[in-house]
Structure formats: C-alpha cells, structure tokens
Design a protein around this motif. Structure first.
Motif, PDB file in Angstrom:
ATOM      1  N   ALA A  19       3.566  16.088 -46.905  1.00 56.54           N
ATOM      2  CA  ALA A  19       4.243  16.248 -45.613  1.00 56.54           C
ATOM      3  C   ALA A  19       5.541  15.460 -45.579  1.00 56.54           C
ATOM      4  O   ALA A  19       6.570  15.955 -45.078  1.00 56.54           O
ATOM      5  N   VAL A  20       5.549  14.255 -46.118  1.00 58.01           N
ATOM      6  CA  VAL A  20       6.762  13.437 -46.129  1.00 58.01           C
ATOM      7  C   VAL A  20       7.825  14.056 -47.027  1.00 58.01           C
ATOM      8  O   VAL A  20       9.014  14.096 -46.679  1.00 58.01           O
ATOM      9  N   ILE A  21       7.423  14.567 -48.178  1.00 61.01           N
ATOM     10  CA  ILE A  21       8.380  15.215 -49.086  1.00 61.01           C
ATOM     11  C   ILE A  21       8.959  16.472 -48.450  1.00 61.01           C
ATOM     12  O   ILE A  21      10.166  16.725 -48.522  1.00 61.01           O
ATOM     13  N   LEU A  22       8.127  17.260 -47.806  1.00 59.48           N
ATOM     14  CA  LEU A  22       8.603  18.459 -47.111  1.00 59.48           C
ATOM     15  C   LEU A  22       9.570  18.088 -45.996  1.00 59.48           C
ATOM     16  O   LEU A  22      10.620  18.712 -45.821  1.00 59.48           O
ATOM     17  N   LEU A  23       9.249  17.063 -45.245  1.00 59.87           N
ATOM     18  CA  LEU A  23      10.126  16.586 -44.173  1.00 59.87           C
ATOM     19  C   LEU A  23      11.473  16.142 -44.727  1.00 59.87           C
ATOM     20  O   LEU A  23      12.524  16.520 -44.207  1.00 59.87           O
ATOM     21  N   ALA A  24      11.455  15.347 -45.792  1.00 66.45           N
ATOM     22  CA  ALA A  24      12.703  14.864 -46.389  1.00 66.45           C
ATOM     23  C   ALA A  24      13.554  16.019 -46.903  1.00 66.45           C
ATOM     24  O   ALA A  24      14.771  16.034 -46.713  1.00 66.45           O
ATOM     25  N   SER A  25      12.913  16.989 -47.515  1.00 65.44           N
ATOM     26  CA  SER A  25      13.653  18.153 -48.018  1.00 65.44           C
ATOM     27  C   SER A  25      14.281  18.955 -46.889  1.00 65.44           C
ATOM     28  O   SER A  25      15.431  19.387 -46.986  1.00 65.44           O
ATOM     29  N   ALA A  26      13.532  19.133 -45.817  1.00 63.30           N
ATOM     30  CA  ALA A  26      14.055  19.886 -44.675  1.00 63.30           C
ATOM     31  C   ALA A  26      15.217  19.152 -44.016  1.00 63.30           C
ATOM     32  O   ALA A  26      16.241  19.771 -43.681  1.00 63.30           O
ATOM     33  N   PRO A  44      20.411  10.030 -34.185  1.00 65.00           N
ATOM     34  CA  PRO A  44      18.993  10.044 -33.797  1.00 65.00           C
ATOM     35  C   PRO A  44      18.087  10.766 -34.794  1.00 65.00           C
ATOM     36  O   PRO A  44      16.873  10.565 -34.766  1.00 65.00           O
ATOM     37  N   THR A  45      18.639  11.567 -35.672  1.00 66.93           N
ATOM     38  CA  THR A  45      17.825  12.236 -36.691  1.00 66.93           C
ATOM     39  C   THR A  45      17.028  11.218 -37.492  1.00 66.93           C
ATOM     40  O   THR A  45      15.883  11.455 -37.852  1.00 66.93           O
ATOM     41  N   ALA A  46      17.636  10.075 -37.750  1.00 66.19           N
ATOM     42  CA  ALA A  46      16.961   9.038 -38.537  1.00 66.19           C
ATOM     43  C   ALA A  46      15.697   8.556 -37.849  1.00 66.19           C
ATOM     44  O   ALA A  46      14.672   8.337 -38.505  1.00 66.19           O
ATOM     45  N   PHE A  47      15.744   8.406 -36.542  1.00 66.96           N
ATOM     46  CA  PHE A  47      14.576   7.920 -35.811  1.00 66.96           C
ATOM     47  C   PHE A  47      13.435   8.927 -35.886  1.00 66.96           C
ATOM     48  O   PHE A  47      12.271   8.557 -36.032  1.00 66.96           O
ATOM     49  N   PHE A  48      13.769  10.209 -35.809  1.00 67.33           N
ATOM     50  CA  PHE A  48      12.748  11.258 -35.911  1.00 67.33           C
ATOM     51  C   PHE A  48      12.152  11.303 -37.312  1.00 67.33           C
ATOM     52  O   PHE A  48      10.945  11.488 -37.468  1.00 67.33           O
ATOM     53  N   ALA A  51       9.826   8.243 -37.666  1.00 61.39           N
ATOM     54  CA  ALA A  51       8.595   8.413 -36.875  1.00 61.39           C
ATOM     55  C   ALA A  51       7.695   9.480 -37.490  1.00 61.39           C
ATOM     56  O   ALA A  51       6.472   9.313 -37.532  1.00 61.39           O
ATOM     57  N   ALA A  52       8.274  10.558 -37.979  1.00 62.57           N
ATOM     58  CA  ALA A  52       7.465  11.609 -38.602  1.00 62.57           C
ATOM     59  C   ALA A  52       6.838  11.121 -39.907  1.00 62.57           C
ATOM     60  O   ALA A  52       5.679  11.438 -40.206  1.00 62.57           O
ATOM     61  N   GLY A  53       7.560  10.338 -40.686  1.00 62.65           N
ATOM     62  CA  GLY A  53       7.002   9.785 -41.914  1.00 62.65           C
ATOM     63  C   GLY A  53       5.856   8.831 -41.645  1.00 62.65           C
ATOM     64  O   GLY A  53       4.823   8.874 -42.315  1.00 62.65           O
ATOM     65  N   VAL A  54       6.028   7.983 -40.634  1.00 67.18           N
ATOM     66  CA  VAL A  54       4.959   7.059 -40.266  1.00 67.18           C
ATOM     67  C   VAL A  54       3.765   7.823 -39.701  1.00 67.18           C
ATOM     68  O   VAL A  54       2.611   7.515 -40.011  1.00 67.18           O
ATOM     69  N   ALA A  55       4.034   8.834 -38.886  1.00 71.76           N
ATOM     70  CA  ALA A  55       2.939   9.634 -38.315  1.00 71.76           C
ATOM     71  C   ALA A  55       2.152  10.340 -39.417  1.00 71.76           C
ATOM     72  O   ALA A  55       0.917  10.394 -39.368  1.00 71.76           O
ATOM     73  N   ALA A  56       2.857  10.865 -40.415  1.00 72.18           N
ATOM     74  CA  ALA A  56       2.168  11.547 -41.516  1.00 72.18           C
ATOM     75  C   ALA A  56       1.281  10.575 -42.297  1.00 72.18           C
ATOM     76  O   ALA A  56       0.167  10.919 -42.686  1.00 72.18           O
ATOM     77  N   GLY A  57       1.762   9.366 -42.503  1.00 76.37           N
ATOM     78  CA  GLY A  57       0.969   8.381 -43.228  1.00 76.37           C
ATOM     79  C   GLY A  57      -0.148   7.768 -42.414  1.00 76.37           C
ATOM     80  O   GLY A  57      -1.159   7.328 -42.958  1.00 76.37           O
ATOM     81  N   SER A  58       0.025   7.740 -41.099  1.00 74.58           N
ATOM     82  CA  SER A  58      -0.960   7.061 -40.253  1.00 74.58           C
ATOM     83  C   SER A  58      -2.275   7.818 -40.130  1.00 74.58           C
ATOM     84  O   SER A  58      -3.276   7.229 -39.722  1.00 74.58           O
ATOM     85  N   VAL A  59      -2.303   9.084 -40.501  1.00 77.80           N
ATOM     86  CA  VAL A  59      -3.585   9.813 -40.435  1.00 77.80           C
ATOM     87  C   VAL A  59      -4.596   9.225 -41.406  1.00 77.80           C
ATOM     88  O   VAL A  59      -5.797   9.415 -41.241  1.00 77.80           O
ATOM     89  N   VAL A  90       7.178   3.692 -47.505  1.00 74.31           N
ATOM     90  CA  VAL A  90       7.431   5.074 -47.940  1.00 74.31           C
ATOM     91  C   VAL A  90       8.283   5.816 -46.916  1.00 74.31           C
ATOM     92  O   VAL A  90       9.208   6.558 -47.283  1.00 74.31           O
ATOM     93  N   ALA A  91       8.011   5.615 -45.632  1.00 70.88           N
ATOM     94  CA  ALA A  91       8.825   6.270 -44.597  1.00 70.88           C
ATOM     95  C   ALA A  91      10.273   5.805 -44.689  1.00 70.88           C
ATOM     96  O   ALA A  91      11.204   6.627 -44.633  1.00 70.88           O
ATOM     97  N   GLY A  92      10.485   4.503 -44.841  1.00 73.41           N
ATOM     98  CA  GLY A  92      11.847   3.983 -44.974  1.00 73.41           C
ATOM     99  C   GLY A  92      12.516   4.444 -46.255  1.00 73.41           C
ATOM    100  O   GLY A  92      13.690   4.832 -46.253  1.00 73.41           O
ATOM    101  N   ALA A  93      11.784   4.408 -47.371  1.00 74.98           N
ATOM    102  CA  ALA A  93      12.351   4.840 -48.652  1.00 74.98           C
ATOM    103  C   ALA A  93      12.716   6.320 -48.631  1.00 74.98           C
ATOM    104  O   ALA A  93      13.709   6.733 -49.245  1.00 74.98           O
ATOM    105  N   THR A  94      11.929   7.120 -47.920  1.00 74.56           N
ATOM    106  CA  THR A  94      12.233   8.546 -47.821  1.00 74.56           C
ATOM    107  C   THR A  94      13.568   8.757 -47.122  1.00 74.56           C
ATOM    108  O   THR A  94      14.411   9.535 -47.588  1.00 74.56           O
TER     109      THR A  94
END
Length: 194
Positions: A19-26, A44-48, A51-59, A90-94
C-alpha cells in the motif's frame, strides 16, 4: 530470522508495504510538475502522504489474536516500540524518496517531525481504539489541521496545527515529540485495545 518473518506476516507488513509503495508511486506520477520545488515549500500533499503511510502501517499494531499476543512468553514492549518507530520511519522515507525523484513538497525537517507525531498518534489510537482503528487519530488530526481555517499563530494555534507549520517552530516540534513519546510509550507498555 524465522520469528521476524512470522511477526511480519502476522502484522500484515507485506500488505502495508504494498500500500505504501502504491501510494508513493501514485503521488510521484500525479504530482510531477505540480509542486513548487522551493526549499521552504509547504505543500499539503506531503501531510496526506505521511498520514496515509502511517495509516497503512498502523493496521499491524495488533495481531490476529489479541489473547495469544498477551499470553506469549516474549517481551512485547521492545517489539511494539520498534514496530511503531519503523512505521514512522518508512512513512517518512517514502515521502523523502518521492521528493528525491520528483517535486519537493516540504523540507526534510518537517517530514521527520510530522512522521514522528503521526506515528505517535497512531500508536495512541491503537491503545484507545484498537489496532483496527489506529488510523483514526492521525487521520482526524490531519483533517482538522488541513481543512479547518488556520488558527491565529499563537502557541495554541501552533500546537493544534503542528503538522502544517514550517521547520523551526518550537511548539510544533514539541507537540510532535510529545505525541511520539506518549503514544509510543503507552502502546509499547499496554499494547492495542482489545
């Protein structure tokens, strides 16, 4: 090494990583040419993305069987703390990787501060709401900070909108650090809510 693979699978790490890789690619594909590239930009794209990277990892902040996790004969606190820190890293590195090959959304200091604060919120969300809802706190705070009109730049405004302020804002940095320490510690010690 086998325990690490089993842990990763039980915490849905492969799905979260995809999910994080797909998000980064998009983001990279859609944002080319859209951001200013200025060193002090605050897109603001950076904040989204964070947050999406952290949300994906938090599951993965909880296993498939909470009772089994609580009765296991291993020390969970260091593993939970390492997992939370790794999700934030990982979210920050992405986001930093996307910025390295594409537009620059925010300075590196903001990426580090915001990923730390967001993972602290996700860890706190896991403690309060359970691992399956750990994403709610970082997503709600992001929505409030980005969608609500900005508060005056007082200390309260900088605390509430901590993720949208430029680097070097002391109140924002301390808020993110407090969220990381409080959320990370509570999650490491008590684990996710059942």
């Amino acid at each position: 090494m086998r325990w690490l693979m089993l842990y990763a699978r039980s915490r849905q790490v492969p799905v979260s990583a995809a999910a994080v890789i797909l998000l980064a690619s998009a983001v990279w594909a859609f944002a080319r040419g859209g951001a200013t590239g200025a060193p002090d930009a605050m897109d603001p794209t950076a904040f989204f993305v964070l947050a999406a990277g952290v949300a994906a990892g938090s599951v993965g902040f909880g296993g498939q069987d909470p009772a089994l996790d609580r009765t296991a004969a291993i020390r969970w606190a260091p593993r939970r703390a390492a997992h939370a820190v790794l999700v934030g890293a990982v979210a920050g590195a992405t986001l930093l990787a996307v910025q390295a090959v594409g537009p620059r959304f925010v300075p590196t200091e903001v990426v580090v501060r915001d990923s730390a604060g967001l993972v602290g919120l996700a860890a706190l969300g896991a403690v309060l709401c359970g691992a399956h809802l750990a994403w709610t706190l970082p997503t709600a705070w992001l929505a409030f900070a980005v969608l609500v009109p900005p508060l005056p730049p007082s200390t309260v405004g900088k605390v509430v909108g901590w993720m949208t302020y430029p680097p070097g804002t002391a109140a924002s940095t301390w808020t993110a650090a407090a969220l990381l320490v409080i959320g990370g510690t509570l999650y490491a010690v008590s684990g996710p809510r059942r």
